[in-house]
Design a protein around this motif. Structure first.
Motif, PDB file in Angstrom:
ATOM      1  N   THR A  50      47.998  43.118  42.509  1.00 50.62           N
ATOM      2  CA  THR A  50      46.962  44.296  42.544  1.00 50.62           C
ATOM      3  C   THR A  50      47.347  45.017  43.839  1.00 50.62           C
ATOM      4  O   THR A  50      47.112  46.137  44.056  1.00 50.62           O
ATOM      5  CB  THR A  50      45.588  43.797  42.410  1.00 50.62           C
ATOM      6  N   TRP A  51      47.905  44.274  44.845  1.00 49.75           N
ATOM      7  CA  TRP A  51      48.262  44.954  46.157  1.00 49.75           C
ATOM      8  C   TRP A  51      49.270  45.815  46.040  1.00 49.75           C
ATOM      9  O   TRP A  51      49.144  47.085  46.289  1.00 49.75           O
ATOM     10  CB  TRP A  51      48.591  43.764  47.064  1.00 49.75           C
ATOM     11  N   VAL A  52      50.368  45.638  45.216  1.00 50.85           N
ATOM     12  CA  VAL A  52      51.340  46.617  45.010  1.00 50.85           C
ATOM     13  C   VAL A  52      50.744  47.637  44.179  1.00 50.85           C
ATOM     14  O   VAL A  52      51.242  48.843  44.438  1.00 50.85           O
ATOM     15  CB  VAL A  52      52.450  45.617  44.348  1.00 50.85           C
ATOM     16  N   GLY A  53      49.986  47.417  43.034  1.00 50.75           N
ATOM     17  CA  GLY A  53      49.510  48.560  42.344  1.00 50.75           C
ATOM     18  C   GLY A  53      48.856  49.623  42.928  1.00 50.75           C
ATOM     19  O   GLY A  53      48.508  50.511  42.632  1.00 50.75           O
ATOM     20  N   ALA A  54      47.813  49.069  43.899  1.00 52.79           N
ATOM     21  CA  ALA A  54      46.990  49.690  44.681  1.00 52.79           C
ATOM     22  C   ALA A  54      47.715  50.791  45.534  1.00 52.79           C
ATOM     23  O   ALA A  54      47.356  51.834  45.752  1.00 52.79           O
ATOM     24  CB  ALA A  54      45.977  48.969  45.688  1.00 52.79           C
ATOM     25  N   LEU A  55      48.896  50.215  46.142  1.00 53.62           N
ATOM     26  CA  LEU A  55      49.569  51.301  46.774  1.00 53.62           C
ATOM     27  C   LEU A  55      50.584  52.364  45.862  1.00 53.62           C
ATOM     28  O   LEU A  55      50.306  53.484  46.033  1.00 53.62           O
ATOM     29  CB  LEU A  55      50.825  50.313  47.541  1.00 53.62           C
ATOM     30  N   ALA A  56      50.721  52.037  44.656  1.00 60.49           N
ATOM     31  CA  ALA A  56      51.115  52.938  43.592  1.00 60.49           C
ATOM     32  C   ALA A  56      50.169  53.922  43.296  1.00 60.49           C
ATOM     33  O   ALA A  56      50.281  54.948  42.958  1.00 60.49           O
ATOM     34  CB  ALA A  56      51.777  51.991  42.391  1.00 60.49           C
ATOM     35  N   LYS A  57      49.015  53.418  43.029  1.00 65.06           N
ATOM     36  CA  LYS A  57      47.810  54.289  42.847  1.00 65.06           C
ATOM     37  C   LYS A  57      47.659  55.299  43.909  1.00 65.06           C
ATOM     38  O   LYS A  57      47.350  56.472  43.745  1.00 65.06           O
ATOM     39  CB  LYS A  57      46.443  53.438  42.383  1.00 65.06           C
TER      40      LYS A  57
END
Length: 263
Positions: A50-57
């Motif tokens: 989710t940390w990586v996904g949050a940056l993508a978002k």
């Protein structure tokens, strides 16, 4: 009759050729698109956590699949099932942190289809804005990333000021090494760090001797944090929830620090 039937068949054939050449509205939509009215815009992104996904978002991606569920306490240690990796094959970008234990399995599952992108994870303004800008340049979503960055910068400053006001210069901390920069966020001097290896009795004695008022504990590694007499433990988080809201991490930590710092 034969000539009429032949003419009709010829007309049908002609219409079919025209439709195939122009793209008929009856043509099947591409897999996963849901048809023209619900087509997903932008790249398909698979994020390790989710940390990586949050940056993508934050960078402007809207079609994001996260491998390690938000419910996992320490996402880098997640052991993906084969079903968790099916989305990797159809991704345009596969984002991961180098310290993710299952990064190699993501690379294998990619099979050369999507672009593998290592992401630097550190919840500091400089690192976050740098990674968001870099990802947006790949995704072609610069405008969305710029808007998010402006909002993030303003709210970060507000939350940081709240934490600093609560600390009011009367706190010091020892911190898990991966959480030490949260001391800067709250204006709290970090007088010692521990981890990632287990704390030895000698290290515990040294940390206790520094007489901190807080322990900035790694909430994702609950067994790795020492109890220090006279110091309040604050469970600091780095990973956002399933909503991939990175600012929620800062709100949560501000609230926890404020509660711990109440006179």
């Amino acid at each position: 009759m034969r000539s009429i039937r032949a003419a009709a068949l010829s007309a049908v054939a002609t219409l079919s050729l025209l439709a195939s050449g122009c793209g008929s509205t009856d043509d099947p939509a591409p897999a996963g698109s849901g048809g023209a009215s619900t087509a997903v815009k932008g790249p398909r992104v698979v994020a390790s956590t989710t940390w990586v996904g949050a940056l993508a978002k934050a960078a402007g991606a809207t079609d994001i699949t996260v491998v390690a569920p938000a419910s996992v306490q320490h996402p880098p240690d997640y052991d993906p099932k084969p079903s968790d990796l099916t989305a990797v094959a159809g991704a345009d970008y596969i984002l991961f942190a180098e310290f993710d234990g299952f990064a190699a399995r993501l690379k294998d599952a990619a099979g050369g289809g999507g672009k593998l992108v290592p992401v630097q994870l550190e919840n500091t303004p400089a690192s976050i804005t740098s990674e968001v800008k870099r990802l947006a340049a790949m995704f072609g979503t610069d405008a969305a990333a710029s808007a998010w960055t402006s909002s993030f910068t303003a709210e970060y400053q507000t939350l940081s000021n709240q934490a600093k006001a609560a600390a009011a210069g009367r706190a010091s901390a020892v911190s898990h090494v991966f959480m030490a920069y949260w001391g800067d966020f709250a204006g709290i001097p970090v007088v010692g760090t521990y981890g990632p290896q287990p704390v030895t009795p000698g290290q515990l004695a040294d940390l206790t001797g520094k007489k901190p008022t807080l322990v900035l504990a790694n909430a994702h590694l609950p067994g790795a944090n020492p109890d220090i007499a006279g110091a309040a433990r604050v469970d600091i988080v780095n990973y956002p929830g399933a909503d991939l809201d990175l600012l929620a991490v800062f709100r949560t930590n501000t609230e926890r620090l404020t509660v711990a710092l109440k006179p």
